[in-house]
Write an enzyme that holds these catalytic residues in place. Structure first.
Site, PDB file in Angstrom:
ATOM      1  N   TYR A 134       0.860  -1.186   0.000  1.00  0.00           N
ATOM      2  CA  TYR A 134       0.000   0.000   0.000  1.00  0.00           C
ATOM      3  C   TYR A 134       0.892   1.231   0.000  1.00  0.00           C
ATOM      4  CZ  TYR A 134       0.710  -1.078   4.986  1.00  0.00           C
ATOM      5  OH  TYR A 134       1.249  -1.426   6.197  1.00  0.00           O
TER       6      TYR A 134
ATOM      7  N   HIS B 185       5.277   3.134   5.309  1.00  0.00           N
ATOM      8  CA  HIS B 185       5.207   2.358   6.552  1.00  0.00           C
ATOM      9  C   HIS B 185       6.462   1.514   6.685  1.00  0.00           C
ATOM     10  CE1 HIS B 185       3.523  -0.145   3.346  1.00  0.00           C
ATOM     11  NE2 HIS B 185       3.906  -1.200   4.053  1.00  0.00           N
TER      12      HIS B 185
HETATM   13  C1  DD3 Z   1      -4.460  -5.790   3.817  1.00  0.00           C
HETATM   14  C2  DD3 Z   1      -2.248  -4.667   3.599  1.00  0.00           C
HETATM   15  C3  DD3 Z   1      -3.613  -4.624   4.266  1.00  0.00           C
HETATM   16  C4  DD3 Z   1      -5.968  -7.944   2.902  1.00  0.00           C
HETATM   17  C5  DD3 Z   1      -5.222  -8.045   4.011  1.00  0.00           C
HETATM   18  C6  DD3 Z   1      -4.454  -6.982   4.486  1.00  0.00           C
HETATM   19  N1  DD3 Z   1      -2.323  -4.061   9.741  1.00  0.00           N
HETATM   20  C7  DD3 Z   1      -4.300  -4.167   6.568  1.00  0.00           C
HETATM   21  C8  DD3 Z   1      -6.490  -3.360   7.128  1.00  0.00           C
HETATM   22  C9  DD3 Z   1      -6.138  -3.157   8.443  1.00  0.00           C
HETATM   23  C10 DD3 Z   1      -3.886  -3.978   7.938  1.00  0.00           C
HETATM   24  C11 DD3 Z   1      -2.583  -4.273   8.451  1.00  0.00           C
HETATM   25  C12 DD3 Z   1      -5.203  -5.691   2.673  1.00  0.00           C
HETATM   26  C13 DD3 Z   1      -5.601  -3.849   6.206  1.00  0.00           C
HETATM   27 CL1  DD3 Z   1      -5.216  -9.507   4.871  1.00  0.00          CL
HETATM   28  C14 DD3 Z   1      -5.966  -6.753   2.220  1.00  0.00           C
HETATM   29  O1  DD3 Z   1      -3.372  -4.650   5.657  1.00  0.00           O
HETATM   30  C15 DD3 Z   1      -4.834  -3.467   8.855  1.00  0.00           C
HETATM   31  N2  DD3 Z   1      -4.495  -3.279  10.154  1.00  0.00           N
HETATM   32  N3  DD3 Z   1      -1.596  -4.769   7.693  1.00  0.00           N
HETATM   33  C16 DD3 Z   1      -3.260  -3.580  10.569  1.00  0.00           C
HETATM   34  N4  DD3 Z   1      -2.950  -3.404  11.870  1.00  0.00           N
END
Ligand code: DD3
Length: 330
Positions: free
Chosen positions: A266, A270
């Site tokens: 994304y 980060h």
């Molecule tokens: C994401 C990269 C994104 C599927 C999946 C993960 N850490 C997140 C929403 C909340 C988070 C993250 C996109 C999405 Cl499995 C699609 O990651 C998130 N909250 N990496 C945290 N703490």
């Protein structure tokens, strides 16, 4: 045992978190039926209709499933979690044991653990876009060579036209989601960041510790945007992030792998903090750039990441890979 103290530290954190009580209800638009953390919250997955398995790994005990949840596309990720040392007493005393085979001094069993020691970590993405589905599909990947010119003429236009949503990142920065999971925050608009557990980490054991630091600055897309002007920000994330992890999880900097991804998944800057020895997905040399190296490279050349050729893997179905092919760069 060296890790026992750290394990207890993580357990302490868990108790501390659960004592904080129920998570404050997030009031953002994007909370799809924000669940309560208690057992009586209803099972939204009971109506899940599986379309296909996107990928799975017997060794990692994880499966990515594409399907439908109340007429909406969804991706569900199921993962068995590690067996924790501090649950062993209860696991041995409180389970049913079914003999499968006995031969000489060897025997195998099926142990039926009490439900609370037999949980499956579950992640739901709903409504899932085509991109979410593709992202979790097992794919062959290819190493791409991206020069300064390639970035300007291929990659940058592609990421600009894609407009990946980072709403979930803004929800974290604005405390509209995951506010109770924040481990540390420096609120400074220039050098500040939020440090919290990555979605992939269930925080039950420090062995697979995975935190992310998300910058308050919103206009840094990736490594490619960094110049020496960002050194105060990067040094602040490294120093304060490591301090916060030492305090909370009793892990010194020498046990941490602190890095950025290129390409990131994304486009909001980060930094990943994972425990050394835990082979986190994406920590390989083809994608990870140690923050300490990034800092040194920018110190010796303020334009380092704007000018260098960078290498990264792309999956076969990635739209960006097609762009590199069309440009004759692959
Ligand atoms: C994401 C990269 C994104 C599927 C999946 C993960 N850490 C997140 C929403 C909340 C988070 C993250 C996109 C999405 Cl499995 C699609 O990651 C998130 N909250 N990496 C945290 N703490």
């Amino acid at each position: 045992m060296a890790d026992a103290g750290a394990k207890r530290a993580a357990d302490g954190v868990e108790t501390e978190l659960s004592q904080k009580g129920k998570r404050a209800k997030a009031d953002n638009d994007h909370d799809q039926g924000e669940e309560r953390k208690d057992s009586e919250s209803e099972n939204i997955l009971c109506g899940f209709k599986t379309s296909n398995v996107l990928s799975d790994s017997a060794r990692e005990k994880i499966i990515f499933i594409h399907g439908k949840l109340a007429d909406q596309e969804a991706v569900v990720i199921l993962e068995k979690t590690p067996i924790r040392e501090d649950t062993l007493t209860e696991l041995f005393s409180g389970s049913r044991l079914k003999l499968e085979m006995k031969n000489d001094i060897y025997s195998t069993y099926r142990l039926q653990a009490p439900p609370h020691l037999n949980e499956i970590k579950t992640t739901v993405v709903c409504p899932a876009t085509e991109k979410h589905v593709k992202r979790h599909q097992r794919q062959e990947s290819f190493l791409v060579e991206e020069t300064e010119g390639d970035y300007r003429s291929i990659t940058l236009p592609y990421i600009q036209e894609q407009s990946f949503s980072v709403q979930w990142v803004y929800n974290i920065l604005e405390k509209k989601a995951e506010a109770d999971r924040i481990v540390y925050e420096d609120p400074d608009p220039e050098v500040g960041f939020v440090l919290l557990p990555d979605l992939k980490w269930d925080q039950k054991q420090v062995d697979d510790l995975y935190l992310i630091a998300i910058t308050h600055q919103r206009d840094i897309r990736s490594l490619r945007d960094l110049t020496s002007g960002h050194l105060p920000l990067l040094q602040n994330i490294l120093q304060k992030g490591e301090e916060a992890i030492l305090q909370r999880y009793k892990l010194p900097a020498s046990k941490l792998r602190v890095y950025l991804h290129y390409q990131p998944s994304y486009f909001h800057l980060h930094v990943h903090f994972t425990k050394l020895g835990y082979e986190a997905p994406g920590c390989g040399v083809e994608r990870a750039h140690l923050l300490a190296d990034v800092i040194q490279n920018l110190q010796s050349d303020p334009q380092y990441y704007k000018t260098r050729t960078l290498y990264f893997p792309l999956r076969a179905d990635d739209g960006l890979l097609s762009k590199f092919k069309e440009a004759g760069r692959l």
